[in-house]
Motif scaffolding. Structure first.
Motif, PDB file in Angstrom:
ATOM      1  N   VAL A   1       0.856  -1.185   0.000  1.00 36.77           N
ATOM      2  CA  VAL A   1       0.000   0.000   0.000  1.00 36.77           C
ATOM      3  C   VAL A   1       0.890   1.231   0.000  1.00 36.77           C
ATOM      4  O   VAL A   1       1.862   1.318   0.756  1.00 36.77           O
ATOM      5  CB  VAL A   1      -0.930   0.010   1.228  1.00 36.77           C
ATOM      6  N   LEU A   2       0.563   2.213  -0.847  1.00 39.38           N
ATOM      7  CA  LEU A   2       1.366   3.423  -0.991  1.00 39.38           C
ATOM      8  C   LEU A   2       0.696   4.608  -0.302  1.00 39.38           C
ATOM      9  O   LEU A   2      -0.523   4.784  -0.375  1.00 39.38           O
ATOM     10  CB  LEU A   2       1.562   3.750  -2.476  1.00 39.38           C
ATOM     11  N   PHE A   3       1.538   5.444   0.347  1.00 41.75           N
ATOM     12  CA  PHE A   3       1.059   6.638   1.029  1.00 41.75           C
ATOM     13  C   PHE A   3       1.961   7.821   0.693  1.00 41.75           C
ATOM     14  O   PHE A   3       3.162   7.662   0.481  1.00 41.75           O
ATOM     15  CB  PHE A   3       1.044   6.434   2.555  1.00 41.75           C
ATOM     16  N   ASP A   4       1.368   9.008   0.692  1.00 33.68           N
ATOM     17  CA  ASP A   4       2.160  10.218   0.497  1.00 33.68           C
ATOM     18  C   ASP A   4       3.175  10.354   1.631  1.00 33.68           C
ATOM     19  O   ASP A   4       2.884   9.979   2.778  1.00 33.68           O
ATOM     20  CB  ASP A   4       1.253  11.454   0.478  1.00 33.68           C
ATOM     21  N   PRO A   5       4.373  10.892   1.352  1.00 28.83           N
ATOM     22  CA  PRO A   5       5.396  11.046   2.406  1.00 28.83           C
ATOM     23  C   PRO A   5       4.865  11.838   3.601  1.00 28.83           C
ATOM     24  O   PRO A   5       4.191  12.855   3.446  1.00 28.83           O
ATOM     25  CB  PRO A   5       6.509  11.817   1.685  1.00 28.83           C
ATOM     26  N   GLY A   6       5.144  11.321   4.800  1.00 27.41           N
ATOM     27  CA  GLY A   6       4.687  11.976   6.020  1.00 27.41           C
ATOM     28  C   GLY A   6       3.259  11.671   6.392  1.00 27.41           C
ATOM     29  O   GLY A   6       2.768  12.149   7.429  1.00 27.41           O
ATOM     30  N   HIS A   7       2.571  10.878   5.580  1.00 24.81           N
ATOM     31  CA  HIS A   7       1.168  10.549   5.857  1.00 24.81           C
ATOM     32  C   HIS A   7       0.936   9.041   5.784  1.00 24.81           C
ATOM     33  O   HIS A   7      -0.154   8.592   5.453  1.00 24.81           O
ATOM     34  CB  HIS A   7       0.242  11.270   4.873  1.00 24.81           C
ATOM     35  N   GLY A   8       1.983   8.255   6.082  1.00 22.84           N
ATOM     36  CA  GLY A   8       1.887   6.811   6.009  1.00 22.84           C
ATOM     37  C   GLY A   8       1.139   6.213   7.185  1.00 22.84           C
ATOM     38  O   GLY A   8       0.703   6.922   8.104  1.00 22.84           O
ATOM     39  N   LEU A   9       1.005   4.901   7.173  1.00 21.96           N
ATOM     40  CA  LEU A   9       0.241   4.235   8.223  1.00 21.96           C
ATOM     41  C   LEU A   9       0.853   4.435   9.604  1.00 21.96           C
ATOM     42  O   LEU A   9       0.127   4.607  10.586  1.00 21.96           O
ATOM     43  CB  LEU A   9       0.156   2.730   7.911  1.00 21.96           C
ATOM     44  N   GLU A  10       2.182   4.429   9.691  1.00 19.32           N
ATOM     45  CA  GLU A  10       2.813   4.592  11.007  1.00 19.32           C
ATOM     46  C   GLU A  10       2.443   5.936  11.613  1.00 19.32           C
ATOM     47  O   GLU A  10       2.048   6.026  12.784  1.00 19.32           O
ATOM     48  CB  GLU A  10       4.328   4.467  10.880  1.00 19.32           C
ATOM     49  N   GLU A  11       2.537   6.999  10.818  1.00 17.27           N
ATOM     50  CA  GLU A  11       2.174   8.337  11.304  1.00 17.27           C
ATOM     51  C   GLU A  11       0.686   8.397  11.651  1.00 17.27           C
ATOM     52  O   GLU A  11       0.298   8.981  12.677  1.00 17.27           O
ATOM     53  CB  GLU A  11       2.512   9.376  10.228  1.00 17.27           C
ATOM     54  N   ARG A  12      -0.158   7.789  10.848  1.00 19.23           N
ATOM     55  CA  ARG A  12      -1.593   7.836  11.101  1.00 19.23           C
ATOM     56  C   ARG A  12      -1.966   7.094  12.381  1.00 19.23           C
ATOM     57  O   ARG A  12      -2.821   7.529  13.153  1.00 19.23           O
ATOM     58  CB  ARG A  12      -2.361   7.248   9.913  1.00 19.23           C
ATOM     59  N   LEU A  13      -1.313   5.968  12.610  1.00 25.74           N
ATOM     60  CA  LEU A  13      -1.605   5.195  13.812  1.00 25.74           C
ATOM     61  C   LEU A  13      -1.170   5.948  15.063  1.00 25.74           C
ATOM     62  O   LEU A  13      -1.852   5.914  16.094  1.00 25.74           O
ATOM     63  CB  LEU A  13      -0.911   3.833  13.732  1.00 25.74           C
ATOM     64  N   ILE A  14      -0.036   6.635  14.991  1.00 26.69           N
ATOM     65  CA  ILE A  14       0.404   7.442  16.134  1.00 26.69           C
ATOM     66  C   ILE A  14      -0.547   8.609  16.350  1.00 26.69           C
ATOM     67  O   ILE A  14      -0.976   8.899  17.468  1.00 26.69           O
ATOM     68  CB  ILE A  14       1.850   7.941  15.910  1.00 26.69           C
ATOM     69  N   ARG A  15      -0.909   9.294  15.271  1.00 26.82           N
ATOM     70  CA  ARG A  15      -1.772  10.468  15.374  1.00 26.82           C
ATOM     71  C   ARG A  15      -3.129  10.125  15.970  1.00 26.82           C
ATOM     72  O   ARG A  15      -3.687  10.908  16.748  1.00 26.82           O
ATOM     73  CB  ARG A  15      -1.935  11.077  13.988  1.00 26.82           C
ATOM     74  N   GLU A  16      -3.665   8.946  15.647  1.00 33.34           N
ATOM     75  CA  GLU A  16      -4.986   8.547  16.139  1.00 33.34           C
ATOM     76  C   GLU A  16      -5.016   8.451  17.664  1.00 33.34           C
ATOM     77  O   GLU A  16      -6.074   8.573  18.283  1.00 33.34           O
ATOM     78  CB  GLU A  16      -5.391   7.201  15.541  1.00 33.34           C
ATOM     79  N   GLN A  17      -3.850   8.240  18.280  1.00 33.42           N
ATOM     80  CA  GLN A  17      -3.811   8.069  19.733  1.00 33.42           C
ATOM     81  C   GLN A  17      -3.824   9.400  20.483  1.00 33.42           C
ATOM     82  O   GLN A  17      -3.892   9.420  21.720  1.00 33.42           O
ATOM     83  CB  GLN A  17      -2.571   7.272  20.113  1.00 33.42           C
ATOM     84  N   PHE A  18      -3.787  10.516  19.768  1.00 33.09           N
ATOM     85  CA  PHE A  18      -3.750  11.815  20.412  1.00 33.09           C
ATOM     86  C   PHE A  18      -4.936  12.705  20.015  1.00 33.09           C
ATOM     87  O   PHE A  18      -4.872  13.922  20.117  1.00 33.09           O
ATOM     88  CB  PHE A  18      -2.433  12.520  20.055  1.00 33.09           C
TER      89      PHE A  18
END
Length: 253
Positions: free
Chosen positions: A235-252
């Protein structure tokens, strides 16, 4: 050399309109000969596209023409080839579900997000949980239970108060849905290599259904869930908006 792009769109008018415009601008190739597949829709359509194209080599880049769009990138018809060239790749291994039903049949399905067991009658389900051939819970009385991948941990798992898992973690979330007994049990974290077996206690009186990414099997008596490392969804994501960043962001939030 231009990228060979295949466009896929949900039935929603907004997705179909986007596909028509992008096709006029960038062309449209057959999926089996494309360098990348662009999926236009929501998360449900993205899951369907990943399942449908899992035998192909092309990664999938989603653009949101749906609602939440957790697995999707922001929609734009500008600079698409540049965005695809710069995109970051995440690799997702699905779960394999084998569900045995009361009539003796066996049903198999794959799930990118989660495999869930849900009560299918007026009474709560009674489940026995066995992990790697060892009984870990002799009776869970609940509305259901699920096993989630890291990629799916912000979906149904999170709604059921399960943990959000980092995308690179080699763990699965086992989460109860409205547990009645033991009342305070909220689930467990398991190694990705674990095999989870759910046995339905008294399936006639307390019927249970199983779902793998919304693919439903009714009247189950035993459901086995494990990670399927032989299948890798790219799965492809724009730089800085990948799954790792999204999963971290969801926790805040």
């Amino acid at each position: 050399m231009s990228l060979r792009i295949a466009f896929a769109a949900s039935h929603a008018p907004i997705a179909q309109s986007a596909k028509a415009g992008l096709t006029r601008r960038y062309g449209d190739h057959a999926e089996d000969g494309a360098d990348v597949i662009v999926a236009l829709g929501g998360d449900g359509f993205m899951l369907d596209t990943l399942h449908r194209t899992q035998e192909l080599n092309a990664p999938v880049y989603g653009m949101n023409r749906g609602t939440v769009g957790f697995l999707m990138n922001e929609y734009s018809d500008h600079r698409l080839e540049d965005r695809l060239a710069e995109a970051e790749e995440a690799v997702i291994n699905p779960l394999s579900m084998t569900a045995e039903t009361r009539d003796g049949r066996s049903h198999r399905a794959l799930a990118i997000n989660e495999v869930s067991l849900l009560r299918a009658g007026p009474q709560a389900a009674q489940l026995r949980i066995i992990v790697d051939d060892k009984v870990r819970m002799s009776e869970l009385v609940c509305d259901g239970a699920l096993v989630s991948t890291p990629a799916g941990s912000t979906a149904y798992n999170y709604s059921a108060h399960g943990p959000i898992l980092p995308i690179g973690s080699d763990v699965l979330a086992l989460t109860a849905v409205a547990a009645f007994r033991p009342r305070r049990w909220r689930g467990a974290l398991l190694p990705k290599s674990a095999e989870v077996l759910f046995e339905v206690i008294d399936p006639e009186k307390r019927p249970v259904m199983a779902e793998a990414d919304s693919r439903a099997v009714r009247d189950v008596v035993r459901v086995t869930v494990r990670s399927e490392p032989s299948i890798a969804h790219r799965v492809l994501f724009d730089p800085g908006h990948g799954l790792e960043e999204r999963l971290i962001r969801e926790q805040f939030v």
